[in-house]
Write a protein that holds these residues in place. Structure first.
Motif, short mmCIF file in Angstrom:
data_model
loop_
_atom_site.label_atom_id
_atom_site.label_comp_id
_atom_site.label_asym_id
_atom_site.label_seq_id
_atom_site.Cartn_x
_atom_site.Cartn_y
_atom_site.Cartn_z
N SER A 182 0.58 -1.30 0.07
CA SER A 182 0.02 0.00 0.04
C SER A 182 0.74 1.30 -0.08
O SER A 182 0.35 2.22 -0.57
CB SER A 182 -0.98 0.01 1.29
OG SER A 182 -0.27 -0.15 2.43
N GLY A 183 2.10 1.35 0.64
CA GLY A 183 2.93 2.30 0.61
C GLY A 183 3.33 2.70 -0.71
O GLY A 183 3.47 3.81 -1.21
N ALA A 184 3.41 1.48 -1.68
CA ALA A 184 3.93 1.83 -2.89
C ALA A 184 2.92 2.35 -3.78
O ALA A 184 3.07 3.36 -4.72
CB ALA A 184 4.61 0.42 -3.50
N LEU A 185 1.66 1.99 -3.71
CA LEU A 185 0.51 2.45 -4.03
C LEU A 185 0.27 4.00 -4.00
O LEU A 185 -0.06 4.81 -4.63
CB LEU A 185 -0.82 1.45 -3.85
CG LEU A 185 -2.01 2.18 -4.55
CD1 LEU A 185 -1.70 2.13 -5.90
CD2 LEU A 185 -3.15 1.31 -4.14
N PHE B 47 -3.90 -3.48 -7.73
CA PHE B 47 -2.40 -3.45 -7.14
C PHE B 47 -2.39 -3.88 -5.72
O PHE B 47 -1.49 -4.64 -5.32
CB PHE B 47 -2.12 -1.94 -7.48
CG PHE B 47 -0.56 -2.19 -6.95
CD1 PHE B 47 0.56 -2.07 -7.83
CD2 PHE B 47 -0.05 -1.67 -5.81
CE1 PHE B 47 1.76 -1.86 -7.51
CE2 PHE B 47 1.12 -1.33 -5.13
CZ PHE B 47 2.09 -1.52 -6.23
N LEU B 48 -3.63 -3.57 -4.90
CA LEU B 48 -3.49 -4.00 -3.55
C LEU B 48 -3.71 -5.35 -3.50
O LEU B 48 -3.32 -5.94 -2.47
CB LEU B 48 -4.74 -3.02 -2.74
CG LEU B 48 -4.36 -1.70 -2.49
CD1 LEU B 48 -5.52 -1.13 -1.94
CD2 LEU B 48 -3.09 -1.43 -1.54
N VAL B 49 -4.48 -5.88 -4.25
CA VAL B 49 -4.94 -7.12 -4.48
C VAL B 49 -3.66 -8.35 -4.69
O VAL B 49 -3.54 -9.22 -4.13
CB VAL B 49 -6.10 -7.72 -5.10
CG1 VAL B 49 -6.31 -9.20 -5.24
CG2 VAL B 49 -7.27 -7.04 -4.45
N ALA B 50 -3.06 -7.97 -5.80
CA ALA B 50 -2.25 -8.69 -6.54
C ALA B 50 -0.86 -8.17 -7.00
O ALA B 50 -0.28 -8.62 -7.89
CB ALA B 50 -2.78 -9.72 -7.70
N GLY B 51 -0.63 -6.91 -6.36
CA GLY B 51 0.39 -6.28 -6.87
C GLY B 51 0.67 -5.76 -8.16
O GLY B 51 -0.39 -5.61 -8.92
N LEU B 52 1.90 -5.25 -8.79
CA LEU B 52 2.05 -5.05 -10.34
C LEU B 52 1.57 -6.24 -11.16
O LEU B 52 0.82 -5.65 -12.28
CB LEU B 52 3.51 -4.46 -10.34
CG LEU B 52 3.59 -3.73 -11.60
CD1 LEU B 52 2.85 -2.52 -11.62
CD2 LEU B 52 4.96 -3.36 -11.74
N LEU C 168 -4.01 4.69 5.26
CA LEU C 168 -4.30 3.95 6.36
C LEU C 168 -3.77 2.52 6.65
O LEU C 168 -3.41 1.86 7.18
CB LEU C 168 -5.79 4.24 6.69
CG LEU C 168 -6.22 5.63 7.09
CD1 LEU C 168 -7.90 5.47 7.21
CD2 LEU C 168 -5.69 5.76 8.45
N PHE C 169 -3.87 2.04 5.14
CA PHE C 169 -3.18 0.54 5.32
C PHE C 169 -2.25 0.53 5.46
O PHE C 169 -1.45 -0.46 5.94
CB PHE C 169 -3.73 0.14 3.74
CG PHE C 169 -5.21 -0.51 3.70
CD1 PHE C 169 -5.57 -1.77 4.23
CD2 PHE C 169 -6.24 -0.05 2.79
CE1 PHE C 169 -6.93 -2.02 4.20
CE2 PHE C 169 -7.44 -0.43 2.52
CZ PHE C 169 -7.82 -1.33 3.44
N THR C 170 -1.47 1.54 4.74
CA THR C 170 0.20 1.58 5.13
C THR C 170 0.49 1.64 6.42
O THR C 170 1.50 1.03 6.99
CB THR C 170 0.72 2.74 4.17
OG1 THR C 170 0.43 2.51 2.82
CG2 THR C 170 2.34 2.76 4.51
#
Length: 300
Positions: free
Chosen positions: A2-5, A154-159, A296-298
Motif C-alpha cells: 500500500s505504501g508503493a501504491l 495493485f492492492l490485491v495482487a501487486g503490479l 491508512l492501510f500503510t
C-alpha cells in the motif's frame, strides 16, 4: 504494497502523462492495444471464435502477469512505483475532462471537438447539455476504470494484478462489443472485464458518495440499476447524485440512436461547463479519500 501504491498515486497526480516522455516512447496502454490488435487480426477468424477469444485473453493477461512479476524482481521498489504511476490516470482524466469545460465556454463546436476525444458516441449535433453529460459520464466511468480499479488490483495482487487488469480492460475497450466481428471473439474480454470491475465500480461509487456528504445509498443503488452496464452505472449514479444532474439517456453510436434510460432522471437536465468543473472537483475529492484509505492501510 500500500505504501508503493500511495507513492504511485501521488506521482500520477503531480506529473500526469508528460508529453516529452510519451512523444518519444510508446505508452504501456499503446503497447497493450497493439497486442490486442495483433491477436484480433491473427485469431479472430474461422470456427470456434469464442474459444479463440478466450485464448487471446489468456495470452494477454498471462503476458501482463509475467511482465509484472519480472518488474517486481528488480531491486528496490522504484520501478514498481513508476510503472504503477504510469498505469494510473487521475491527472490525465481530470485534465481531459476540464478541457471539455474550457472549450465548451468558447463554443459548442469546440466543446464537441474536445468531448469527442474522451467518448465513443457520435458528437455531431450535440447540444451544450449533451456535451456536458457526456464529459461527466466519462469522468465517472474512467475514475473507476482508470484509477480505482487498477489501484484495487495493485492492492490485491501487486503490479502483476494491476497489469493484468489493464490488459483485460484494454481488450474489452477494443473487442468487447456486440458487433458481427467481435460478438463471439470479444465475449471473454467483455465478461471478464465485467467481473474484474465488479468490486472497483462499487468502491468508486462509495468514494463519490462519501465525497458528496453521503446521500441516501438506496436511491443511488436504484439509479445504478437503470444503467445499461452492470458496473458503469454505479459511479455514474453516484456522480449524478453528487451533482444532482441527470446522466445517461438517449445517444447515438455510428449513426444509430440508442434509447438508454436516464440515470437520476429527476436531476438537472441542463448541465453546462460549471457542472463539468464541479464533476472534476468530485474526482479529486474521491481520489483524496482513496489516497487516505491507502495511507491508512500503510500505517496499520
Amino acid at each position: 504494497m500500500s505504501g508503493a501504491l500511495a507513492a504511485a498515486m501521488l506521482l500520477d497526480a503531480l506529473l500526469g502523462e508528460p508529453r516529452a516522455l510519451w512523444s518519444r516512447l510508446p505508452h504501456p496502454a499503446v503497447l497493450m492495444g497493439r497486442a490486442v490488435a495483433f491477436l484480433d487480426d491473427r485469431l479472430n477468424r474461422g470456427e470456434a471464435r469464442s474459444l479463440r477469444g478466450c485464448l487471446a485473453l489468456l495470452v494477454l493477461a498471462g503476458g501482463a502477469v509475467g511482465t509484472g512479476a519480472l518488474l517486481t524482481l528488480l531491486p528496490g521498489r522504484v520501478a514498481e512505483i513508476l510503472v504503477a504511476a504510469v498505469l494510473l490516470a487521475q491527472r490525465s482524466l481530470c485534465d481531459h475532462v476540464s478541457a471539455v469545460a474550457r472549450d465548451l465556454r468558447i463554443s459548442v463546436g469546440e466543446g464537441r471537438r474536445a468531448v469527442a476525444l474522451i467518448v465513443g458516441r457520435d458528437t455531431t449535433g450535440m447540444t451544450s447539455a449533451d456535451i456536458s453529460r457526456a464529459a461527466i459520464e466519462s469522468a465517472a466511468e474512467n475514475l473507476s476504470d482508470g484509477v480505482i480499479a487498477p489501484a484495487f488490483w495493485f492492492l490485491v495482487a501487486g503490479l502483476p494484478g494491476m497489469l493484468a487488469y489493464k490488459a483485460i480492460n484494454t481488450a474489452d475497450s477494443m473487442i468487447g462489443y456486440r458487433t458481427p466481428r467481435h460478438e463471439a471473439f470479444g465475449w471473454a474480454a467483455a465478461r471478464t472485464d465485467d467481473l474484474v470491475n465488479l468490486v472497483p465500480a462499487r468502491l468508486t461509487a462509495l468514494l463519490l458518495w462519501l465525497a458528496s456528504g453521503a446521500p441516501r445509498w438506496s436511491s443511488l443503488a436504484r439509479d445504478a440499476r437503470l444503467h445499461r452496464s452492470p458496473n458503469a452505472g454505479w459511479p455514474e449514479a453516484a456522480m449524478a447524485r453528487a451533482l444532482d444532474t441527470t446522466l445517461s439517456g438517449p445517444r447515438s453510436y455510428h449513426g444509430e440512436r440508442r434509447d438508454f434510460p436516464f440515470v437520476h432522471p429527476e436531476g438537472n437536465r441542463d448541465p453546462g461547463p460549471d457542472t463539468i468543473d464541479a464533476a472534476v472537483r468530485k474526482l479529486w475529492s474521491a481520489w483524496a479519500l482513496g489516497l487516505a484509505a491507502v495511507t491508512l492501510f500503510t500505517v496499520f
